[in-house]
Design a protein around this motif. Sequence first.
Motif, PDB file in Angstrom:
ATOM      1  N   ALA A   1       0.830  -1.210   0.000  1.00 46.47           N
ATOM      2  CA  ALA A   1       0.000   0.000   0.000  1.00 46.47           C
ATOM      3  C   ALA A   1       0.862   1.257   0.000  1.00 46.47           C
ATOM      4  CB  ALA A   1      -0.931  -0.010   1.206  1.00 46.47           C
ATOM      5  N   THR A   2       1.952   1.230   0.788  1.00 47.97           N
ATOM      6  CA  THR A   2       2.848   2.390   0.858  1.00 47.97           C
ATOM      7  C   THR A   2       3.538   2.621  -0.480  1.00 47.97           C
ATOM      8  OG1 THR A   2       3.225   1.984   3.221  1.00 47.97           O
ATOM      9  CG2 THR A   2       4.811   3.397   2.114  1.00 47.97           C
ATOM     10  N   GLU A   3       4.052   1.544  -1.069  1.00 46.89           N
ATOM     11  CA  GLU A   3       4.732   1.660  -2.370  1.00 46.89           C
ATOM     12  C   GLU A   3       3.782   2.208  -3.445  1.00 46.89           C
ATOM     13  OE1 GLU A   3       7.847  -2.131  -1.923  1.00 46.89           O
ATOM     14  OE2 GLU A   3       6.128  -2.279  -3.262  1.00 46.89           O
ATOM     15  N   THR A   4       2.602   1.615  -3.534  1.00 44.21           N
ATOM     16  CA  THR A   4       1.676   2.014  -4.595  1.00 44.21           C
ATOM     17  C   THR A   4       1.105   3.410  -4.351  1.00 44.21           C
ATOM     18  OG1 THR A   4      -0.105   0.758  -3.500  1.00 44.21           O
ATOM     19  CG2 THR A   4       1.056  -0.333  -5.312  1.00 44.21           C
ATOM     20  N   THR A   5       1.019   3.829  -3.090  1.00 45.94           N
ATOM     21  CA  THR A   5       0.579   5.202  -2.792  1.00 45.94           C
ATOM     22  C   THR A   5       1.589   6.214  -3.332  1.00 45.94           C
ATOM     23  OG1 THR A   5      -0.664   4.552  -0.819  1.00 45.94           O
ATOM     24  CG2 THR A   5       0.030   6.851  -0.941  1.00 45.94           C
ATOM     25  N   ALA A   6       2.874   5.921  -3.160  1.00 48.35           N
ATOM     26  CA  ALA A   6       3.927   6.807  -3.689  1.00 48.35           C
ATOM     27  C   ALA A   6       3.813   6.888  -5.215  1.00 48.35           C
ATOM     28  CB  ALA A   6       5.309   6.301  -3.279  1.00 48.35           C
ATOM     29  N   GLU A   7       3.644   5.739  -5.858  1.00 45.93           N
ATOM     30  CA  GLU A   7       3.560   5.698  -7.318  1.00 45.93           C
ATOM     31  C   GLU A   7       2.316   6.427  -7.830  1.00 45.93           C
ATOM     32  OE1 GLU A   7       5.659   1.267  -7.330  1.00 45.93           O
ATOM     33  OE2 GLU A   7       3.756   1.531  -8.366  1.00 45.93           O
TER      34      GLU A   7
ATOM     35  N   ALA B   1       6.443   4.196 -12.888  1.00 47.30           N
ATOM     36  CA  ALA B   1       7.001   4.481 -11.565  1.00 47.30           C
ATOM     37  C   ALA B   1       7.302   3.173 -10.855  1.00 47.30           C
ATOM     38  CB  ALA B   1       6.032   5.320 -10.734  1.00 47.30           C
ATOM     39  N   ASN B   2       8.337   3.206 -10.040  1.00 47.62           N
ATOM     40  CA  ASN B   2       8.693   2.026  -9.256  1.00 47.62           C
ATOM     41  C   ASN B   2       9.115   2.458  -7.859  1.00 47.62           C
ATOM     42  OD1 ASN B   2       9.344  -0.732  -8.715  1.00 47.62           O
ATOM     43  ND2 ASN B   2      11.514  -0.211  -8.939  1.00 47.62           N
ATOM     44  N   ALA B   3       8.283   2.143  -6.875  1.00 43.59           N
ATOM     45  CA  ALA B   3       8.606   2.435  -5.476  1.00 43.59           C
ATOM     46  C   ALA B   3       8.950   1.132  -4.773  1.00 43.59           C
ATOM     47  CB  ALA B   3       7.429   3.114  -4.776  1.00 43.59           C
ATOM     48  N   GLN B   4      10.065   1.128  -4.065  1.00 44.96           N
ATOM     49  CA  GLN B   4      10.497  -0.076  -3.363  1.00 44.96           C
ATOM     50  C   GLN B   4      11.211   0.273  -2.063  1.00 44.96           C
ATOM     51  OE1 GLN B   4      12.431  -2.109  -6.881  1.00 44.96           O
ATOM     52  NE2 GLN B   4      12.016  -3.932  -5.676  1.00 44.96           N
ATOM     53  N   PHE B   5      11.008  -0.577  -1.073  1.00 43.84           N
ATOM     54  CA  PHE B   5      11.772  -0.449   0.171  1.00 43.84           C
ATOM     55  C   PHE B   5      13.128  -1.127  -0.015  1.00 43.84           C
ATOM     56  CE2 PHE B   5       7.587   0.362   1.973  1.00 43.84           C
ATOM     57  CZ  PHE B   5       7.867   1.346   2.923  1.00 43.84           C
ATOM     58  N   VAL B   6      14.186  -0.409   0.281  1.00 41.71           N
ATOM     59  CA  VAL B   6      15.544  -0.960   0.267  1.00 41.71           C
ATOM     60  C   VAL B   6      16.169  -0.687   1.624  1.00 41.71           C
ATOM     61  CG1 VAL B   6      17.803  -0.951  -0.861  1.00 41.71           C
ATOM     62  CG2 VAL B   6      15.747  -0.485  -2.219  1.00 41.71           C
TER      63      VAL B   6
ATOM     64  N   GLY C   1      14.850  -0.875   4.456  1.00 39.41           N
ATOM     65  CA  GLY C   1      13.933  -0.116   5.305  1.00 39.41           C
ATOM     66  C   GLY C   1      13.630   1.289   4.824  1.00 39.41           C
ATOM     67  N   GLU C   2      14.267   1.717   3.739  1.00 36.70           N
ATOM     68  CA  GLU C   2      14.015   3.066   3.212  1.00 36.70           C
ATOM     69  C   GLU C   2      13.223   2.982   1.913  1.00 36.70           C
ATOM     70  OE1 GLU C   2      16.150   7.356   2.876  1.00 36.70           O
ATOM     71  OE2 GLU C   2      17.393   5.626   3.273  1.00 36.70           O
ATOM     72  N   LEU C   3      12.266   3.900   1.767  1.00 37.44           N
ATOM     73  CA  LEU C   3      11.405   3.901   0.591  1.00 37.44           C
ATOM     74  C   LEU C   3      12.005   4.764  -0.514  1.00 37.44           C
ATOM     75  CD1 LEU C   3       8.629   3.088  -0.669  1.00 37.44           C
ATOM     76  CD2 LEU C   3       7.697   5.196   0.323  1.00 37.44           C
ATOM     77  N   TYR C   4      12.201   4.147  -1.693  1.00 40.98           N
ATOM     78  CA  TYR C   4      12.715   4.857  -2.868  1.00 40.98           C
ATOM     79  C   TYR C   4      11.643   4.876  -3.945  1.00 40.98           C
ATOM     80  CZ  TYR C   4      17.463   4.547  -0.974  1.00 40.98           C
ATOM     81  OH  TYR C   4      18.583   4.682  -0.190  1.00 40.98           O
ATOM     82  N   LEU C   5      11.573   5.967  -4.689  1.00 39.13           N
ATOM     83  CA  LEU C   5      10.636   6.060  -5.808  1.00 39.13           C
ATOM     84  C   LEU C   5      11.376   6.551  -7.045  1.00 39.13           C
ATOM     85  CD1 LEU C   5       7.778   6.115  -7.125  1.00 39.13           C
ATOM     86  CD2 LEU C   5       7.540   8.450  -6.268  1.00 39.13           C
ATOM     87  N   THR C   6      11.275   5.766  -8.131  1.00 36.82           N
ATOM     88  CA  THR C   6      11.802   6.171  -9.427  1.00 36.82           C
ATOM     89  C   THR C   6      10.625   6.489 -10.335  1.00 36.82           C
ATOM     90  OG1 THR C   6      13.686   4.675  -9.176  1.00 36.82           O
ATOM     91  CG2 THR C   6      13.248   5.496 -11.390  1.00 36.82           C
TER      92      THR C   6
ATOM     93  N   LEU D   1      13.994  10.788 -16.026  1.00 36.36           N
ATOM     94  CA  LEU D   1      14.047   9.782 -14.958  1.00 36.36           C
ATOM     95  C   LEU D   1      14.475  10.472 -13.668  1.00 36.36           C
ATOM     96  CD1 LEU D   1      13.681   6.621 -14.993  1.00 36.36           C
ATOM     97  CD2 LEU D   1      16.167   6.465 -15.048  1.00 36.36           C
ATOM     98  N   VAL D   2      13.667  10.325 -12.622  1.00 33.76           N
ATOM     99  CA  VAL D   2      13.980  10.948 -11.333  1.00 33.76           C
ATOM    100  C   VAL D   2      13.828   9.909 -10.231  1.00 33.76           C
ATOM    101  CG1 VAL D   2      13.250  12.680  -9.628  1.00 33.76           C
ATOM    102  CG2 VAL D   2      13.237  13.263 -12.059  1.00 33.76           C
ATOM    103  N   LYS D   3      14.824   9.842  -9.344  1.00 35.62           N
ATOM    104  CA  LYS D   3      14.764   8.906  -8.211  1.00 35.62           C
ATOM    105  C   LYS D   3      15.020   9.659  -6.909  1.00 35.62           C
ATOM    106  CE  LYS D   3      16.511   4.448  -6.559  1.00 35.62           C
ATOM    107  NZ  LYS D   3      17.352   3.280  -6.873  1.00 35.62           N
ATOM    108  N   LYS D   4      14.127   9.450  -5.941  1.00 28.78           N
ATOM    109  CA  LYS D   4      14.255  10.101  -4.630  1.00 28.78           C
ATOM    110  C   LYS D   4      13.898   9.089  -3.543  1.00 28.78           C
ATOM    111  CE  LYS D   4      14.678  14.529  -6.072  1.00 28.78           C
ATOM    112  NZ  LYS D   4      15.843  15.372  -5.765  1.00 28.78           N
ATOM    113  N   SER D   5      14.253   9.406  -2.306  1.00 29.20           N
ATOM    114  CA  SER D   5      13.822   8.563  -1.177  1.00 29.20           C
ATOM    115  C   SER D   5      13.147   9.442  -0.139  1.00 29.20           C
ATOM    116  CB  SER D   5      15.022   7.846  -0.552  1.00 29.20           C
ATOM    117  OG  SER D   5      15.887   8.769   0.070  1.00 29.20           O
ATOM    118  N   GLY D   6      12.336   8.815   0.716  1.00 26.89           N
ATOM    119  CA  GLY D   6      11.634   9.563   1.763  1.00 26.89           C
ATOM    120  C   GLY D   6      10.814   8.637   2.626  1.00 26.89           C
ATOM    121  N   ASP D   7      10.254   9.164   3.704  1.00 26.44           N
ATOM    122  CA  ASP D   7       9.490   8.343   4.656  1.00 26.44           C
ATOM    123  C   ASP D   7       8.001   8.294   4.315  1.00 26.44           C
ATOM    124  OD1 ASP D   7      11.806   7.902   6.165  1.00 26.44           O
ATOM    125  OD2 ASP D   7      11.551   9.796   7.228  1.00 26.44           O
ATOM    126  N   ASP D   8       7.468   9.433   3.893  1.00 22.35           N
ATOM    127  CA  ASP D   8       6.034   9.531   3.632  1.00 22.35           C
ATOM    128  C   ASP D   8       5.767   9.322   2.134  1.00 22.35           C
ATOM    129  OD1 ASP D   8       3.554  10.972   2.761  1.00 22.35           O
ATOM    130  OD2 ASP D   8       3.344  11.307   4.926  1.00 22.35           O
TER     131      ASP D   8
END
Length: 307
Positions: A224-230, A247-252, A254-259, A272-279
Amino acid sequence: MKTVVVGTRRSGLAKTQTMQLIKSLKEKNPEVNFEVKEIVTRGDRIVDRQLSKVGGKGLFVKEIEHALKVGDIDMAVHSLKDVPSELPEGFKLSAVPVREDRRDAFLSNGNVSFKDLKPGSIIGTSSLRRAAQLQQMRDDITVNWVRGNIDTRIQKMRDGEYDAIILAAAGLKRMGWSDDVVTEYFDPEEFIPAVAQGALGVEIREDDKEMHEILQTIHHDETATETTAERTFLKRMDGSCQVPIGANAQFVDGELYLTGLIMSEDGNEKFLVKKSGDDPVVLGNLVADEMEKIGAKEIIDEINKNK
């Protein structure tokens, strides 16, 4: 015994994934009886044109949402990638079960890898996102559109209409195809999947608290968290099936990354943009902000204007 009516598209894949979800629900809620109601959507009826040419969001969900609204069904099972990033008033996404494989699968005659395909080879796909990425990777191949269920597409390839096709790995696995049919799986960080590819979403009426409680038994927080980011990224970029967007959001660790990916239809321009964050919502917006800064939104606005 309480009976819950479950709405689904009539396609083989939709029915199969719905039955798999009901099996999980039944294990957690043995006191509930589940009935399936099949619904034909506009997207199912259009078989002779590319969906991106038909336009409009929600081609595979509107009729199902109508059945939900009038009370013909109590819950709707969707492929989450088909669900618009903004739901109509009165509905909510109640549960997102654990995600199946998010990758795109490459199938070819003779099991020839993508890089070893002969120049001029024809690859079948109905996705602008896949087509743009394929053309950017190799400008010496031809991408032709293909519609139909998994079996139909594979048969068309084997009959020689295509040298290769691209399919979602999740659909192949849910339909029981073995890994043997796949030549290779594309890395989701190198070949960006569709938003929420491989995930299901269960939609209900917003005020149905009892249904929500039942569905929470199969909800998967990480998915749910990954798909919410996407989906947040998609909503901000005003993406639709008419735009090559992924878009591809994955926990690595324990940290959430979104491309996030946005491309021109011909594959010549790629952002192409990749960032990480908690929310996940903040992260989706962060990637969208960066996309706007580097000019990607202009591609989307231009495509939408021309359509």
